[in-house]
Enzyme design. Structure first.
Site, short mmCIF file in Angstrom:
data_model
loop_
_atom_site.label_atom_id
_atom_site.label_comp_id
_atom_site.label_asym_id
_atom_site.label_seq_id
_atom_site.Cartn_x
_atom_site.Cartn_y
_atom_site.Cartn_z
N GLU A 24 0.85 -1.20 0.00
CA GLU A 24 0.00 0.00 0.00
C GLU A 24 0.89 1.24 0.00
O GLU A 24 2.12 1.14 0.06
CB GLU A 24 -0.92 0.01 1.22
CG GLU A 24 -0.19 0.04 2.56
CD GLU A 24 -1.08 0.51 3.71
OE1 GLU A 24 -1.84 1.47 3.54
OE2 GLU A 24 -0.99 -0.09 4.79
N VAL A 105 -5.33 -0.13 2.40
CA VAL A 105 -5.36 -1.58 2.19
C VAL A 105 -6.47 -1.95 1.21
O VAL A 105 -6.25 -2.72 0.27
CB VAL A 105 -5.54 -2.32 3.53
CG1 VAL A 105 -5.77 -3.81 3.31
CG2 VAL A 105 -4.33 -2.10 4.43
N LYS A 158 -5.17 -2.32 13.23
CA LYS A 158 -4.72 -1.17 14.01
C LYS A 158 -5.06 -1.38 15.48
O LYS A 158 -6.15 -1.85 15.81
CB LYS A 158 -5.42 0.11 13.52
CG LYS A 158 -4.96 0.56 12.16
CD LYS A 158 -5.43 1.97 11.87
CE LYS A 158 -6.41 2.00 10.73
NZ LYS A 158 -6.71 3.36 10.25
N1 PSU Z 1 -2.54 1.09 10.15
C1 PSU Z 1 -1.73 2.03 10.70
N2 PSU Z 1 -1.65 3.24 10.09
C2 PSU Z 1 -2.37 3.54 8.96
C3 PSU Z 1 -3.21 2.54 8.38
C4 PSU Z 1 -3.26 1.35 9.02
O1 PSU Z 1 -1.10 1.77 11.72
O2 PSU Z 1 -2.27 4.66 8.46
C5 PSU Z 1 -4.00 2.87 7.15
C6 PSU Z 1 -4.00 1.69 6.16
O3 PSU Z 1 -3.75 2.22 4.87
C7 PSU Z 1 -5.43 1.17 6.23
C8 PSU Z 1 -6.20 2.43 6.53
O4 PSU Z 1 -5.87 0.57 5.04
O5 PSU Z 1 -5.36 3.09 7.48
C9 PSU Z 1 -7.60 2.14 7.05
O6 PSU Z 1 -8.23 3.35 7.20
P1 PSU Z 1 -9.81 3.43 7.57
O7 PSU Z 1 -9.91 2.98 8.99
O8 PSU Z 1 -10.14 4.87 7.37
O9 PSU Z 1 -10.50 2.50 6.63
#
Ligand code: PSU
Ligand code: MN
Length: 302
Positions: A24, A105, A158
């Protein structure tokens, strides 16, 4: 479907049936990691993929073109200011010719599948947010894994998500969760969330075999890799920091996509910067495991 422009190296590798690992770009942009750690993370992940015999393929949208595999000379372009593009945003990034969209992702997994790449590596997946019963905030990353035939490799999700609900969602969506040489769903900075994974795998060939045996024509699977022991942070301390940071988000009205950078910053402060090397170490480790899986998948088909 947009045209996907692969680098010559990635095109040649795919044509020859050689192993390729998609990456990514959000975690390497200013939305994921602060400079200069983000550049180091990118270099180390790429090196880990090459060291295990696979070709790295960073995904991004540059000047409205969906790209798979960037040249080294282009890397600086993904390290700076970015607009985050999830799977649903990519068509708009193309239509409006965004200068640089950092793929999450969900976007990267969709782009990987469109390019014919079977394996994807990241740090941590998005998932079901705490309080999702009120806000409905569930990352599109989870449905992307249910809808694209790609093996995703991550250190769990996360850290500040609702991990039990995230696992339940993956079960409902039909995404197998395979613990890499480990019985527990990792919690990003720590090796175990205390939640068991449904299946444990020991070697890349097992993952390749399971991938070849998925019952649906287009669904993927998740391989969860715990952070290396030497790089793990203290779980109890981290729980307190997360709870504090999330209540701060609540009272300051920080919501949605703004939560991640805010919480990551607070974790950095509270761990005196130790969260950054931990993040790099787990991303690099995931990249190496993803490359081993890509090699095993390529070996099966050749
Ligand atoms: N995990 C982290 N930092 C991030 C991300 C994940 O520790 O910046 C990013 C990845 O790109 C993941 C995205 O796909 O956050 C998911 O964001 P959302 O919860 O807005 O879908
Ligand atoms: Mn969200």
């Amino acid at each position: 479907m947009p045209d996907v422009t692969c680098s010559p190296e990635v095109s040649d590798a795919l044509a020859a049936g050689l192993p390729v690992v998609a990456m990514e770009s959000t975690i390497y942009s200013n939305l994921g990691l602060p400079a200069p750690a983000n550049g180091e993370a990118l270099d180390r992940c790429i090196a880990a993929i090459r060291a295990h015999g696979a070709v790295p393929a960073v995904t991004a949208v540059l000047e409205g073109v969906v790209r798979v595999g960037l040249e080294t000379s282009e890397h600086h372009r993904i390290l700076g200011a970015a607009r985050k593009a999830a799977e649903r945003d990519v068509p708009i990034a193309v239509a409006q010719q965004w200068e640089f969209a950092a793929t999450t992702v969900s976007a990267s997994v969709a782009i990987a599948a469109a390019a014919g790449i079977s394996v994807f590596a990241t740090g941590g997946l998005g998932g079901v947010h705490r309080g999702a019963e009120q806000t409905g905030d569930v990352s599109a990353d989870l449905d992307a894994l249910a809808n694209h035939r790609v093996v995703a490799v991550s250190a769990g999700a996360k850290a500040f998500l609702d991990l039990p609900r995230t696992l339940e969602y993956l079960e409902t969506a039909g995404v197998p969760v395979l613990g890499w040489q480990h019985d527990w769903f990792p919690a990003f900075y720590t090796r175990s969330s205390g939640l068991a994974v449904t299946h444990r795998v020991e070697v890349a060939e097992e993952v390749a075999s399971a991938f070849a045996s998925l019952l649906r024509a287009s669904s993927g699977l998740l391989v969860t890799v715990p952070i290396p022991e030497a790089d793990e942070l203290d779980a109890t301390h981290l729980d307190e920091v997360l709870d504090d940071a999330l209540s701060e988000c609540d009272s300051a009205g920080i919501t949605g996509a703004a939560i991640t950078p805010f919480v990551l910053d607070r974790i950095g402060q509270a761990t005196e910067g130790r969260s950054i090397p931990a993040n790099l170490a787990l991303a690099e480790n995931n990249a190496g495991v993803a490359a081993q899986i890509a090699v095993a998948i390529a070996d099966r088909s050749n």
